[in-house]
Design a protein around this motif. Structure first.
Motif, PDB file in Angstrom:
ATOM      1  N   UNK A 144       0.833  -1.197   0.000  1.00 39.28           N
ATOM      2  CA  UNK A 144       0.000   0.000   0.000  1.00 39.28           C
ATOM      3  C   UNK A 144       0.878   1.262   0.000  1.00 39.28           C
ATOM      4  N   UNK A 145       0.842   2.066  -1.064  1.00 36.83           N
ATOM      5  CA  UNK A 145       1.692   3.266  -1.094  1.00 36.83           C
ATOM      6  C   UNK A 145       1.383   4.226   0.048  1.00 36.83           C
ATOM      7  N   UNK A 146       2.437   4.821   0.597  1.00 33.29           N
ATOM      8  CA  UNK A 146       2.250   5.837   1.632  1.00 33.29           C
ATOM      9  C   UNK A 146       2.843   7.187   1.234  1.00 33.29           C
ATOM     10  N   UNK A 147       3.557   7.220   0.099  1.00 33.75           N
ATOM     11  CA  UNK A 147       4.177   8.469  -0.348  1.00 33.75           C
ATOM     12  C   UNK A 147       4.140   8.537  -1.869  1.00 33.75           C
ATOM     13  N   UNK A 148       3.744   9.684  -2.402  1.00 37.24           N
ATOM     14  CA  UNK A 148       3.766   9.912  -3.842  1.00 37.24           C
ATOM     15  C   UNK A 148       4.433  11.265  -4.105  1.00 37.24           C
TER      16      UNK A 148
END
Length: 333
Positions: A144-148
């Motif tokens: 699950x991405x937490x930073x973009x």
């Protein structure tokens, strides 16, 4: 699909010359039937080069040619009128981004297309490029991405030149125009953010007179815990286009023509490079649109999809004035 569809190109600027005319030339299912622009000199050159009729009036073009669809690449403020004219003639439309300059205009265009029973596809070509589609699969590998983090920059010598320097005509500056690509990728991969806070600037050329931002910094937050930022500038070099999404198992880094998956420590795990990058994506989108018109595919870039893009932009421009985060979902009309 034995008979190729007749396509016309309305607007003979950079985008048409670099993408859509070459894209049509390589299309399996469509062929160029005519060109149109308000500049007679541009029309004459392209009509002769491609051996097709040329027009300076859209009504005459549609009456004489009876195209199956039009590729519309006109200044932002002129888009609605051109789409309305095509819709009245029952002509389907592929429209250069942005879909609309405001949520209200976007809702009007959705209703217009529905009433006329025409298909409209926004030309977000990255969705038809294998590097960007490969990123969808790679994202599954990082958790699950937490930073973009996104960055799209290049140096424009004169940001005040033409209609792009006037917010009343363009709807906005770097964020509305080139930033649309990053916004589209963000929504495609991660969905619409829950909160947006933007800062914009017209300070890159103090002696020039323009009010469409040359630089924008957008902060993003999702209720899932994902957060990040986008930096878009048409005044800051070098030319860079990159979107990085980081999760607990690593990161996916997307650049123009290349995608990489990195381990948590930054070491390269795998990569894919595609050369040449363009205009193959334009051809792929044109052929996809032909399949949509024949009922073989659903429209992946239709008007209702791009209501979210208009909402994102409206929230960004609202938040820059209020200095408080805005919820883009409030602008989904």
């Amino acid at each position: 699909m034995s008979v190729r569809k007749k396509a016309v190109v309305i607007g003979l600027g950079h985008q048409a010359l670099e993408d859509y005319l070459p894209g049509l030339a390589d299309s399996q299912f469509a062929q160029l039937a005519a060109v149109c622009d308000t500049d007679p000199s541009k029309v004459a050159v392209q009509a002769q080069q491609h051996n097709v009729p040329g027009f300076t009036d859209i009504h005459t073009l549609l009456e004489d040619v009876h195209p199956d669809f039009a590729i519309v690449a006109v200044p932002h403020h002129a888009g609605r009128e051109v789409i309305a004219t095509c819709a009245a003639a029952g002509v389907h439309v592929m429209k250069e981004k942005p879909f609309a300059t405001s949520p209200t205009e976007a809702a009007e265009l959705v209703a217009l297309c529905d009433k006329a029973s025409i298909e409209l596809m926004v030309t977000v070509q990255r969705r038809f490029h294998p590097v960007y589609t490969a990123a969808v699969q790679l994202l599954e590998q990082i958790g699950q991405p937490y930073l973009v983090e996104g960055r799209y920059t290049f140096h424009c010598p004169d940001p005040a030149a033409g209609w792009r320097g006037r917010a009343s005509l363009a709807g906005g500056g770097a964020l509305m125009d080139m930033g649309y690509h990053l916004i589209d990728l963000l929504i495609w991969y991660l969905g619409l953010p829950d909160r947006i806070l933007a800062d914009t600037s017209t300070a890159a050329h103090p002696d020039a007179h323009y009010d469409a931002e040359d630089t924008a910094l957008v902060h993003l937050a999702y209720d899932s815990g994902l957060y990040g930022s986008l930096l878009i500038s048409r005044s800051a070099g070098p030319k860079t286009e990159q979107l990085t999404m980081t999760g607990p198992r690593g990161a996916v880094v997307i650049e123009r023509g290349r995608v990489r998956r990195l381990a948590p420590d930054g070491q390269l795990i795998e990569s894919m490079t595609r050369e040449p990058a363009w205009p193959s994506a334009a051809t792929a989108q044109i052929d996809c649109f032909c399949r949509v018109l024949d009922g073989e595919r659903t429209n992946p870039c239709g008007p209702s999809t791009h209501m979210a893009h208009a909402a994102f932009l409206a929230a960004a421009y609202t938040s820059q004035n209020s200095r408080t985060p805005a919820d883009p979902k409030e602008y989904l009309l």
